[in-house]
Scaffold this motif. Structure first.
Motif, PDB file in Angstrom:
ATOM      1  N   UNK A   1       8.038  -9.165 -10.980  1.00 47.33           N
ATOM      2  CA  UNK A   1       7.315 -10.294 -10.391  1.00 47.33           C
ATOM      3  C   UNK A   1       5.889 -10.332 -10.923  1.00 47.33           C
TER       4      UNK A   1
ATOM      5  N   UNK B   1      -3.165 -11.411  -2.763  1.00 48.01           N
ATOM      6  CA  UNK B   1      -2.365 -11.785  -3.918  1.00 48.01           C
ATOM      7  C   UNK B   1      -1.452 -12.957  -3.579  1.00 48.01           C
TER       8      UNK B   1
ATOM      9  N   UNK C   1       2.083 -14.843  -4.946  1.00 51.09           N
ATOM     10  CA  UNK C   1       3.250 -14.704  -5.798  1.00 51.09           C
ATOM     11  C   UNK C   1       3.363 -15.900  -6.738  1.00 51.09           C
TER      12      UNK C   1
ATOM     13  N   UNK D   1      -1.267  -9.627 -11.890  1.00 42.76           N
ATOM     14  CA  UNK D   1      -0.579  -8.350 -11.757  1.00 42.76           C
ATOM     15  C   UNK D   1       0.917  -8.534 -11.964  1.00 42.76           C
TER      16      UNK D   1
ATOM     17  N   UNK E   1       1.957 -11.786  -9.964  1.00 41.10           N
ATOM     18  CA  UNK E   1       1.091 -12.244  -8.884  1.00 41.10           C
ATOM     19  C   UNK E   1      -0.288 -12.571  -9.448  1.00 41.10           C
TER      20      UNK E   1
ATOM     21  N   UNK F   1      15.293  -3.948 -10.763  1.00 44.89           N
ATOM     22  CA  UNK F   1      16.119  -5.048 -10.259  1.00 44.89           C
ATOM     23  C   UNK F   1      15.505  -6.397 -10.620  1.00 44.89           C
ATOM     24  N   UNK F   2      14.196  -6.480 -10.477  1.00 44.54           N
ATOM     25  CA  UNK F   2      13.491  -7.681 -10.893  1.00 44.54           C
ATOM     26  C   UNK F   2      12.037  -7.333 -11.169  1.00 44.54           C
TER      27      UNK F   2
ATOM     28  N   UNK G   1      10.374  -3.937  -9.340  1.00 42.14           N
ATOM     29  CA  UNK G   1      11.193  -3.564  -8.194  1.00 42.14           C
ATOM     30  C   UNK G   1      12.224  -2.563  -8.696  1.00 42.14           C
TER      31      UNK G   1
ATOM     32  N   UNK H   1      13.125  -2.020  -1.257  1.00 43.18           N
ATOM     33  CA  UNK H   1      12.306  -3.184  -0.940  1.00 43.18           C
ATOM     34  C   UNK H   1      10.889  -3.101  -1.467  1.00 43.18           C
ATOM     35  N   UNK H   2      10.564  -2.031  -2.158  1.00 36.28           N
ATOM     36  CA  UNK H   2       9.164  -1.821  -2.530  1.00 36.28           C
ATOM     37  C   UNK H   2       8.842  -2.449  -3.875  1.00 36.28           C
ATOM     38  N   UNK H   3       7.589  -2.850  -4.021  1.00 35.39           N
ATOM     39  CA  UNK H   3       7.063  -3.268  -5.308  1.00 35.39           C
ATOM     40  C   UNK H   3       6.141  -2.184  -5.836  1.00 35.39           C
TER      41      UNK H   3
ATOM     42  N   UNK I   1       9.248 -14.791 -10.128  1.00 36.65           N
ATOM     43  CA  UNK I   1      10.133 -13.619 -10.100  1.00 36.65           C
ATOM     44  C   UNK I   1      11.186 -13.807 -11.171  1.00 36.65           C
TER      45      UNK I   1
ATOM     46  N   UNK J   1      -4.460 -12.942  -8.227  1.00 38.42           N
ATOM     47  CA  UNK J   1      -5.438 -12.621  -7.184  1.00 38.42           C
ATOM     48  C   UNK J   1      -6.779 -13.210  -7.577  1.00 38.42           C
TER      49      UNK J   1
ATOM     50  N   UNK K   1       3.015  -1.979  -8.409  1.00 39.67           N
ATOM     51  CA  UNK K   1       2.084  -2.849  -9.120  1.00 39.67           C
ATOM     52  C   UNK K   1       1.398  -2.140 -10.271  1.00 39.67           C
ATOM     53  N   UNK K   2       1.091  -2.918 -11.306  1.00 36.22           N
ATOM     54  CA  UNK K   2       0.227  -2.439 -12.360  1.00 36.22           C
ATOM     55  C   UNK K   2      -1.225  -2.642 -11.960  1.00 36.22           C
TER      56      UNK K   2
END
Lengths: 115, 110
Positions: free
Chosen positions: B33, B43, B45, B88, B35, B30-31, B92, B96-98, B48, B37, B100-101
């Protein structure tokens, strides 16, 4: 500004202890998340919650439980801490927006060491 | 499950140069993002980009998304010492979950 706070920056516990990690957000976000971060493994989702008293398992829920009694607070519980749970724990929150996830706001992290 | 994979794992450049990081993913999204750190911290943001967008800018950041190749890139122009951090990408895939790499560790040398 969104603020996500975590109860401790550093924590040292003994094997077998019950450990509580607390997270509080002040922006009325519906979603809250707990991740652990380990070198070489990135961030892995433990549990998340999209409403009070609601919870869903993430990718690595074994050995953990969560509690969300109030919208602003999400607790991660290690029922019986083990050395392989030594890690950085990150809490995050976001707005609920249907199918497409929104940006997440992270707390500063808790570095937990289990000896 | 890891979806996003960043490349390179580590990048070291001189202050003032541009830094480019890449992210590849496996499933439709869906999208996506990005981040940042800073060492030992949470992290933050950055940006997006939605699946129907191809490019997005925010200050010195430029993000591109190629859904046909399932890849994204983050360009930081005119780098500064304060840009030293891990970056990172997070996808999505739904709900609602992300996901991450593992991140790119960027070092800016003065």
């Amino acid at each position: 500004d969104v603020k996500v706070t975590q109860s401790s920056r550093y924590l040292v516990k003994r094997t077998g202890e019950k450990v509580f990690l607390e997270c509080v957000q002040d922006m009325d976000h519906e979603n809250m998340f707990w991740y652990r971060q380990d070198p070489g493994l990135g961030l892995r989702l433990i549990y998340f919650s999209y409403d009070v008293k609601m919870k869903e398992k993430g990718d690595i829920p074994e050995g953990y439980s969560v509690s969300r009694e109030k919208k602003e607070r999400f607790s991660l519980i290690l029922e019986s801490a083990s050395t392989n749970q030594t890690s950085m724990y990150l809490c995050a929150s976001s707005l609920w927006t249907g199918v497409s996830g929104r940006e997440q706001y992270f707390g500063p992290g808790t570095r937990l060491t289990v000896t | 499950s890891q979806q996003g994979e960043e490349d390179p794992q580590a990048l070291s450049i001189q202050e003032g140069e541009n830094a480019t990081m890449n992210c590849s993913y496996k499933t439709s999204i869906n999208n996506l993002q990005w981040y940042r750190q800073n060492s030992g911290r949470g992290l933050v943001h950055l940006i997006l980009i939605r699946s129907n967008e191809r490019e997005k800018h925010s200050g010195r950041l430029r993000v591109t998304l190629d859904t046909s190749k399932k890849s994204s890139s983050l360009l930081i122009t005119a780098s500064r010492a304060a840009d030293t951090a891990s970056y990172f990408c997070a996808t999505v895939p739904g709900a609602q979950k992300l996901v991450f790499g593992q991140g790119t560790r960027l070092t800016i040398n003065p």
